[in-house]
Design an enzyme around this catalytic site. Structure first.
Site, PDB file in Angstrom:
ATOM      1  CE1 TYR A  90      -3.596   2.609   0.583  1.00  0.00           C
ATOM      2  CE2 TYR A  90      -2.436   3.220   2.595  1.00  0.00           C
ATOM      3  CZ  TYR A  90      -3.426   3.470   1.654  1.00  0.00           C
ATOM      4  OH  TYR A  90      -4.225   4.574   1.801  1.00  0.00           O
TER       5      TYR A  90
ATOM      6  CG  ASP B 153       5.572   3.572   1.119  1.00  0.00           C
ATOM      7  OD1 ASP B 153       5.845   4.143   2.195  1.00  0.00           O
ATOM      8  OD2 ASP B 153       4.414   3.461   0.682  1.00  0.00           O
TER       9      ASP B 153
ATOM     10  CE  LYS C  98       0.748   4.632   8.566  1.00  0.00           C
ATOM     11  NZ  LYS C  98       0.764   3.897   7.317  1.00  0.00           N
TER      12      LYS C  98
HETATM   13  C1  LIG Z   1       0.115   4.460   5.929  1.00  0.00           C
HETATM   14  C2  LIG Z   1       0.888   4.242   4.681  1.00  0.00           C
HETATM   15  C3  LIG Z   1       0.868   5.157   3.616  1.00  0.00           C
HETATM   16  C4  LIG Z   1      -0.089   6.309   3.574  1.00  0.00           C
HETATM   17  O1  LIG Z   1       0.127   7.225   4.587  1.00  0.00           O
HETATM   18  P1  LIG Z   1      -1.085   8.188   5.034  1.00  0.00           P
HETATM   19  O2  LIG Z   1      -0.448   9.107   6.022  1.00  0.00           O
HETATM   20  O3  LIG Z   1      -2.147   7.307   5.578  1.00  0.00           O
HETATM   21  O4  LIG Z   1      -1.536   8.907   3.799  1.00  0.00           O
HETATM   22  C5  LIG Z   1       1.730   4.948   2.568  1.00  0.00           C
HETATM   23  N1  LIG Z   1       2.569   3.902   2.545  1.00  0.00           N
HETATM   24  C6  LIG Z   1       2.621   3.001   3.535  1.00  0.00           C
HETATM   25  C7  LIG Z   1       3.603   1.881   3.466  1.00  0.00           C
HETATM   26  C8  LIG Z   1       1.753   3.122   4.623  1.00  0.00           C
HETATM   27  O5  LIG Z   1       1.755   2.187   5.578  1.00  0.00           O
END
Ligand SMILES: *Cc1c(COP(=O)(O)O)cnc(C)c1O
Length: 428
Positions: free
Chosen positions: A143, A238, A266
């Site tokens: 994701y 990511d 995060k």
């Molecule tokens: C949570 C998440 C996102 C998106 O971040 P948001 O602050 O919710 O927009 C993107 N990549 C990864 C791996 C994530 O866990």
């Protein structure tokens, strides 16, 4: 669970879609009504009905130091006193930028944004602007936020609702995304053979945390990195979850594979809405105002949020051994409980990230993750909640540990899991 939460959720459903502001929170995958949280402290949260819970959601990862760590609270309160936002440079953003650049191997320069979604979306635009190419390679079950190009086979939120594509994504946008299975080197080689010279980037979670936890097999990231380099595509890690979670330098430091661009989120915001992307000076020179890749934000680099991020990172920068030990203890306890009850499970773990699958055998990709018995997770989740343990309300999310989780918390969780596995067995 409690009357007050149920009543609030009923009201919420009248004025917010599904009663929530982010889909998985609605508890659809585990049934029942979501808890409304009143407050948190350390490893615990309390709902509006007064139930005390050990929290393994930790706001989906940001709270690596737990709820309301005194050092962070003090600094945030002081920052608030000075003003909430100026839309002009401030010292906290500089200090956090220096910290990020000094810790994360691939980042020489950084740009702060307001969410992980913004970070990945902007990183892809940067890769496209820098390489003058359009296509992007991504992996099933990873994701990368909810921007159009990434909404193909995107893990938890979508797996929970079993819809591989989102409505509203133009086919022309989706056509530039090539999606292949995680950990599949043959698929990687084939994708580069077919599209290599048109790929702007490959984007990957170096340790996947949105299909449960799935670790990279030896050689997977290394080969991906090599093929990106030989084909002139950029490798984007990511690290929105893994950044400052697996080590101060993220998964790239732990695993020894250095990407071209890194996305953060995060933890970097310490519980405030923050994301970031960064790379070498040369690549970052393409971003506006130095280069032609436009990207901006009214509240980007917000001083209160930057302060929270800075203090959170500083608080945990020497705590990764302790987080590893806590993760290991919880993993063993859960494994033993499941074995005693005779319930087949696979626990995948990286440091303080834990994924629990109700499967026989290994889980190395999204297809295997989706074999988890969702009804058993649902029962397990409910049984844990009844015993005061708050787990993610989806079988495809990560349990997050914080430095605030005590040995007593872990022991209580393991004891609760034994009973929960017994219930899974009796109703399986
Ligand atoms: C949570 C998440 C996102 C998106 O971040 P948001 O602050 O919710 O927009 C993107 N990549 C990864 C791996 C994530 O866990």
């Amino acid at each position: 669970m409690g009357e007050k939460s149920v009543a609030l959720f009923e009201r919420a459903r009248e004025v917010m879609v599904g009663g929530v502001n982010s889909p998985v929170r609605a508890f659809k995958a585990v049934g029942g009504s979501p808890l409304f949280i009143a407050h948190g402290e350390g490893s615990k949260i309390w709902d509006v009905d007064g139930n005390e819970l050990i929290d393994y959601v930790c706001s989906w990862g940001p709270l690596i130091a737990g709820h309301r760590p005194p050092r962070v609270m003090k600094a945030v309160t002081a920052a608030l006193e000075k003003g909430v936002t100026f839309g002009a440079p401030t010292e906290p953003e500089l200090r956090l930028a220096e910290k990020v650049c000094s810790f994360v191997p691939s980042i020489e320069k950084v740009r702060f944004v307001n969410s992980g979604t913004e970070a990945t979306m902007s990183a892809l635009r940067l890769a496209r602007g820098y390489t003058k190419r359009d296509k992007v390679l991504k992996f099933e079950g990873c994701y990368h936020g909810h921007a159009d190009p990434f909404l193909t086979q995107a893990g938890s939120g979508m797996a929970t609702f079993d819809s591989p594509y989102s409505d509203g994504v133009p086919p022309a946008v989706a056509a530039d995304t090539v999606t292949i299975p995680y950990n599949d080197l043959e698929a990687v080689r084939a994708a580069f053979k077919a599209h290599g010279k048109r790929l702007a980037a490959a984007i990957v979670e170096p340790v996947a945390g949105n299909m449960g936890v799935v670790l990279p097999l030896p050689g997977f990231l290394e080969t991906l990195s090599e093929l990106c380099a030989t084909n002139g595509a950029l490798l984007i890690f990511d690290e929105v979850i893994t950044g400052f979670r697996l080590s101060a330098g993220g998964a790239q430091q732990t695993l020894g594979v250095t990407p071209d661009i890194t996305c953060l989120g995060k933890i970097v915001g310490g519980g405030f809405p923050v994301g970031a992307y960064g790379a070498s000076r040369e690549i970052m020179r393409s971003v506006s105002p130095e280069g032609g890749v436009y990207q901006a934000g009214t509240l980007s680099g917000n001083p209160v949020a930057m302060t929270a991020g800075l203090e959170t990172i500083s608080l945990v920068e020497n705590k990764y051994k302790a987080l590893e030990a806590a993760g290991s203890r919880l993993e063993e306890g859960i494994d033993e409980g499941a074995e005693e009850a005779g319930v087949p499970v696979k626990v995948n773990r990286a440091g303080s990230m834990i994924g629990l699958f109700f499967v026989k055998g290994t889980v190395t990709n999204f297809k295997e993750a989706k074999k988890t018995k969702q009804d058993l997770y649902r029962r397990f989740h409910r049984a844990m909640l009844r015993q005061g343990v708050y787990l993610p309300p989806s079988p495809f999310e990560t349990f997050f540990l914080s430095t605030a989780h005590t040995k007593e918390d872990l022991a209580a969780t393991v004891a609760a899991s034994r009973k929960a596995f017994m219930e899974c067995r009796s109703s399986a």
